[in-house]
Design a protein around this motif. Structure first.
Motif, PDB file in Angstrom:
ATOM      1  N   LEU A   1       0.844  -1.191   0.000  1.00 17.11           N
ATOM      2  CA  LEU A   1       0.000   0.000   0.000  1.00 17.11           C
ATOM      3  C   LEU A   1       0.880   1.241   0.000  1.00 17.11           C
ATOM      4  O   LEU A   1       1.042   1.933   0.997  1.00 17.11           O
ATOM      5  CB  LEU A   1      -0.926  -0.012   1.215  1.00 17.11           C
ATOM      6  CG  LEU A   1      -2.081   0.983   1.201  1.00 17.11           C
ATOM      7  CD1 LEU A   1      -2.950   0.813  -0.029  1.00 17.11           C
ATOM      8  CD2 LEU A   1      -2.900   0.854   2.461  1.00 17.11           C
ATOM      9  N   TYR A   2       1.471   1.511  -1.154  1.00 15.67           N
ATOM     10  CA  TYR A   2       2.410   2.622  -1.322  1.00 15.67           C
ATOM     11  C   TYR A   2       2.087   3.358  -2.598  1.00 15.67           C
ATOM     12  O   TYR A   2       1.414   2.804  -3.452  1.00 15.67           O
ATOM     13  CB  TYR A   2       3.855   2.083  -1.383  1.00 15.67           C
ATOM     14  CG  TYR A   2       4.369   1.700  -0.040  1.00 15.67           C
ATOM     15  CD1 TYR A   2       4.962   2.642   0.786  1.00 15.67           C
ATOM     16  CD2 TYR A   2       4.221   0.413   0.435  1.00 15.67           C
ATOM     17  CE1 TYR A   2       5.418   2.303   2.046  1.00 15.67           C
ATOM     18  CE2 TYR A   2       4.669   0.077   1.689  1.00 15.67           C
ATOM     19  CZ  TYR A   2       5.263   1.021   2.490  1.00 15.67           C
ATOM     20  OH  TYR A   2       5.702   0.689   3.735  1.00 15.67           O
TER      21      TYR A   2
ATOM     22  N   HIS B   1       5.555   5.158   7.653  1.00 21.41           N
ATOM     23  CA  HIS B   1       4.371   4.423   8.113  1.00 21.41           C
ATOM     24  C   HIS B   1       3.562   5.278   9.078  1.00 21.41           C
ATOM     25  O   HIS B   1       3.577   5.087  10.294  1.00 21.41           O
ATOM     26  CB  HIS B   1       4.778   3.111   8.763  1.00 21.41           C
ATOM     27  CG  HIS B   1       5.404   2.158   7.796  1.00 21.41           C
ATOM     28  ND1 HIS B   1       6.216   1.142   8.180  1.00 21.41           N
ATOM     29  CD2 HIS B   1       5.326   2.077   6.445  1.00 21.41           C
ATOM     30  CE1 HIS B   1       6.620   0.471   7.124  1.00 21.41           C
ATOM     31  NE2 HIS B   1       6.098   1.030   6.062  1.00 21.41           N
TER      32      HIS B   1
END
Length: 183
Positions: A11-12, A34
């Protein structure tokens, strides 16, 4: 057909931030990607338990989240590459103390002062600090005509984990909820 890559953290990209906390009478810093929203009044800051700054956050119950702009990327990268246990990182950034006493980076286009409300310890590896934000500081040139934060003006740096690359923010694709085509 899509290929299943298994359990991959994918999830980047994520906004790149520098977390600040007081280490006695001086600040310490570390680079963190994060960071996430978990509610309209709560954020999550996930740090490997090996980070020196974690104990400082636990001691003070406070931290700052400083959005990384392109001009401060070399210093941000540096504070992510050395440990505060061996290197005094207090002079890497010009800073000031926020209203609640957390160090905020003067060069950061946006800084958020936070109080820790919980720590979700994920296994043996991560401290996940649940924080409420008590103040948001932004450079005036990063505000739009209505006084709202303009991320187009701010151009925060993003981090892409699989390749360990820093990215620039891009173009606007459209307004949210403007694609009303029926399916």
């Amino acid at each position: 057909m899509k290929k299943n890559l298994g359990s991959v953290l994918a999830l980047y990209p994520m906004p790149l931030t520098v977390i600040g906390a007081m280490d006695g009478d001086k600040p310490t810093w570390t680079l963190v990607a994060h960071v996430g929203v978990i509610g309209h009044d709560r954020l999550l800051v996930s740090l490997s338990r090996a980070h020196y700054i974690n104990e400082k956050i636990k001691t003070t119950g406070k931290l700052s989240i400083n959005m990384v702009g392109e001009e401060m990327l070399p210093q941000a990268d540096y504070v992510g590459s050395v440990t505060g246990a061996k290197v005094n990182k207090s002079n890497v950034f010009d800073y000031e103390l926020s209203e609640n006493g957390t160090p905020i980076i003067k060069a950061a286009p946006l800084s958020i002062e936070c109080e820790v409300v919980d720590n979700y310890e994920a296994g043996n590896n991560f401290d996940n600090f649940i924080v409420k934000f008590t103040g948001t500081y932004v450079e005036e040139e990063n505000l739009d005509e209505k006084g709202k934060i303009s991320y187009r003006a701010m151009k925060p740096v993003l981090f892409e984990f699989p390749t360990y690359e820093y990215l620039k923010t891009g173009d606007v694709l459209g307004k949210c909820l403007s694609f009303k085509e029926e399916h």
